[in-house]
Design an enzyme around this catalytic site. Structure first.
Site, PDB file in Angstrom:
ATOM      1  N   GLU A   1       0.783  -1.238   0.000  1.00  0.00           N
ATOM      2  CA  GLU A   1       0.000   0.000   0.000  1.00  0.00           C
ATOM      3  C   GLU A   1       0.817   1.291   0.000  1.00  0.00           C
ATOM      4  OE1 GLU A   1      -3.046  -0.052   3.002  1.00  0.00           O
ATOM      5  OE2 GLU A   1      -4.166  -1.607   1.973  1.00  0.00           O
TER       6      GLU A   1
ATOM      7  N   GLU B   1      -5.368  -8.540   0.614  1.00  0.00           N
ATOM      8  CA  GLU B   1      -6.058  -8.226   1.868  1.00  0.00           C
ATOM      9  C   GLU B   1      -7.537  -7.982   1.592  1.00  0.00           C
ATOM     10  OE1 GLU B   1      -4.496  -4.903   4.155  1.00  0.00           O
ATOM     11  OE2 GLU B   1      -2.447  -5.626   3.918  1.00  0.00           O
TER      12      GLU B   1
HETATM   13  C1  FCB Z   1      -4.446  -2.003   5.337  1.00  0.00           C
HETATM   14  C2  FCB Z   1      -3.074  -2.359   5.845  1.00  0.00           C
HETATM   15  C3  FCB Z   1      -3.076  -3.418   6.914  1.00  0.00           C
HETATM   16  C4  FCB Z   1      -4.238  -3.260   7.860  1.00  0.00           C
HETATM   17  C5  FCB Z   1      -5.525  -3.160   7.091  1.00  0.00           C
HETATM   18  C6  FCB Z   1      -6.751  -3.067   7.945  1.00  0.00           C
HETATM   19  O1  FCB Z   1      -4.438  -0.677   4.909  1.00  0.00           O
HETATM   20  O2  FCB Z   1      -2.258  -2.808   4.797  1.00  0.00           O
HETATM   21  O3  FCB Z   1      -1.847  -3.387   7.582  1.00  0.00           O
HETATM   22  O4  FCB Z   1      -4.044  -2.174   8.665  1.00  0.00           O
HETATM   23  O5  FCB Z   1      -5.488  -2.045   6.239  1.00  0.00           O
END
Ligand code: FCB
Length: 485
Positions: free
Chosen positions: A162, A354
């Protein structure tokens, strides 16, 4: 429902779970520093102890095996391996990841390693951090150390997590480490160095890996989707998902286009004008390295439509829209349209690196953690991901965020994302209902998603049946705690 060999995983990152901040020669990171700044973190909490995963990792791997995870995504802490960021290598730090990888492999769980999940060594920040033109070389050196040590057993690599968030919240809004609010020109310079660091890391992995690597990255995906799926609205969503709307990093293309197409997006170049970073000869070639997959983190999205004047309009959320404790609206369609648009543009297989939600979970009077919202959320999102697969988007894997409840950055410990509940006072782990449910999803390669009543199954006879199978030697989740099986 999903392709054969689909990767079912869960994720974490070093600073969020490891703890052991002062153990075995780890150096400080910019997050250690930010956590000491008054008012920066909810309740002044820190990652000093977190889930104490650094000492409990074997138990955690055991729990992951009991869930049936096929893969586990974790990050290496740069300051654990190189306490100052460059120079002296800290062998005990490397040993930790060595042992973690071995435990995972022994548990039949494939490791997916993220090289940078935000914990920049403080020593490098003091030399300019992401603003320094030297950082791509520093990152290449660190990558070499990790790859030399782990690549005989690790094949799946994620360079950077990210960039939108750590540059946007760290260098623009000042909410994440290093807590700066810089000019647009400086933000864009930092972002350019991040891109170069990514490119250098890919080169190093390809040159040195001892087993054939599969390399990607993990940007956050901005998923604008058609609120109603008409051809006009789909086109409006496509354009909106792939535009640089306004100054800042909440878009896909500022980082995605250089990485996958070899140039910055024209709309952004126009928007930034004189603030554009200095691009040296060869920079874009360094950044534009062939990737094996496009990893993407998607939690939410926004519904859009084509307005009367032809421009894209955002459709307002209805009052009281379902949302998580982070106040992120529940938007399952983002897991159909996000991967679809990203694949169309970048032509790479997609891995969801994620997806998940924060929920006010606690251990109930019966000793269990009931999190029907997480089951419903994940089921709805995965059904949309299955639809993307059915429509021939090559989706190769899904990592639920997160394996364990953990330190949620500026929110401290108040936001719980895990499949496994962690009592931070005692470090006791408890599998949530969603962990049992996810284990069935994994076991059935997604077929379980079509079962109409996931909550009853998570809590009742299904678990008992699976527990029985486990005792009989069939791979499945662990029996329910508290003797319910
Ligand atoms: C993302 C991050 C991760 C976690 C999630 C909820 O932005 O990569 O580390 O904090 O959100």
């Amino acid at each position: 429902m999903f392709r054969e060999g689909f990767v079912w995983g869960a994720g974490s990152s070093a600073y969020q779970i490891e703890g052991g901040a002062a153990l075995d020669g780890r150096g400080p990171s910019i997050w250690d520093t930010l956590c000491r700044r008054p008012g920066a973190i909810h309740n002044s909490e820190t990652g000093d102890v977190a889930c104490d995963h650094y000492t409990r990792f074997r138990d955690d791997v055991d729990l992951m095996q009991r869930i049936g995870l096929g893969a586990y995504r974790f990050s290496v802490a740069w300051p654990r391996v190189l306490p100052l960021g460059i120079g002296r290598i800290n062998e005990p730090g490397l040993d930790f990841y060595d042992q973690l990888v071995d435990s995972l492999l022994a548990a039949n769980i494939t490791p997916w390693v993220t090289l940078y999940h935000w914990d920049l060594p403080q020593g490098l920040f003091d030399r300019g951090g992401w603003l320094s033109p030297e950082i791509p070389a520093w990152f290449a050196e660190y990558t070499r150390v990790v790859v030399d040590r782990l690549s005989d057993r690790v094949t799946n690599w994620i360079t950077i997590n990210e960039p939108q968030i750590f540059v946007g919240l760290g260098y623009r809004e000042g909410k994440h480490a290093p807590g700066l609010k810089l000019s647009m020109k400086e933000q864009l310079a930092a972002a350019h160095h991040v891109l170069l660091a990514h490119g250098r890391a890919v080169q190093v992995i390809r040159e040195r890996a001892r087993s054939t690597p599969s390399i990607g990255w993990a940007p956050v995906g901005r998923a604008d989707y058609p609120a109603v799926e008409t051809p006009e609205n789909i086109e409006a969503a496509r354009i909106s998902s792939m535009s640089v709307h306004e100054p800042g990093f909440w878009n896909n293309t500022w980082f995605g286009d250089p990485v996958c197409l070899g140039h910055y997006p024209e709309d952004g170049v126009r928007l930034y004008g004189a603030d554009m970073p200095r691009i040296e000869r060869g920079d874009m070639e360094t950044i534009f390295q062939k990737l094996d997959f496009y990893g993407v983190n998607i939690y939410s999205g926004v519904g859009v439509r084509r307005g009367a004047d032809g421009a894209t309009e955002t459709v307002a959320w209805p009052a009281g829209v379902a949302s998580t404790t982070m106040r992120w609206p529940v938007a399952p369609k983002s897991l159909y349209w996000g991967p679809r648009f990203l694949h169309e543009r970048y032509q790479l297989p997609i891995v969801i690196t994620e997806n998940g939600m924060a929920n006010p979970d606690w251990v109930a009077g019966d000793g269990r953690v009931h999190d029907p919202q997480r089951i419903d959320y994940t089921r709805a999102y995965l059904l949309e991901l299955a639809r993307a697969h059915a429509d021939r988007v090559p989706v190769h894997g899904y990592f639920h965020w997160a394996a364990l409840d953990n330190f949620e950055w500026a929110e401290g410990y108040k936001e719980r994302f895990g499949l496994i509940h962690v009592d931070f006072a005692t470090q006791k782990r408890t599998m949530k209902d969603s962990a049992y449910w996810y284990s069935e999803v994994i076991r059935s390669n997604g077929k379980h998603l079509s079962d109409a009543s996931p909550f009853a199954q998570a809590a009742g006879p299904q678990v008992r049946r699976v527990a029985q199978e486990t005792r009989q030697g069939v791979r499945g989740p662990v029996p329910v705690p508290g003797g319910r099986s």
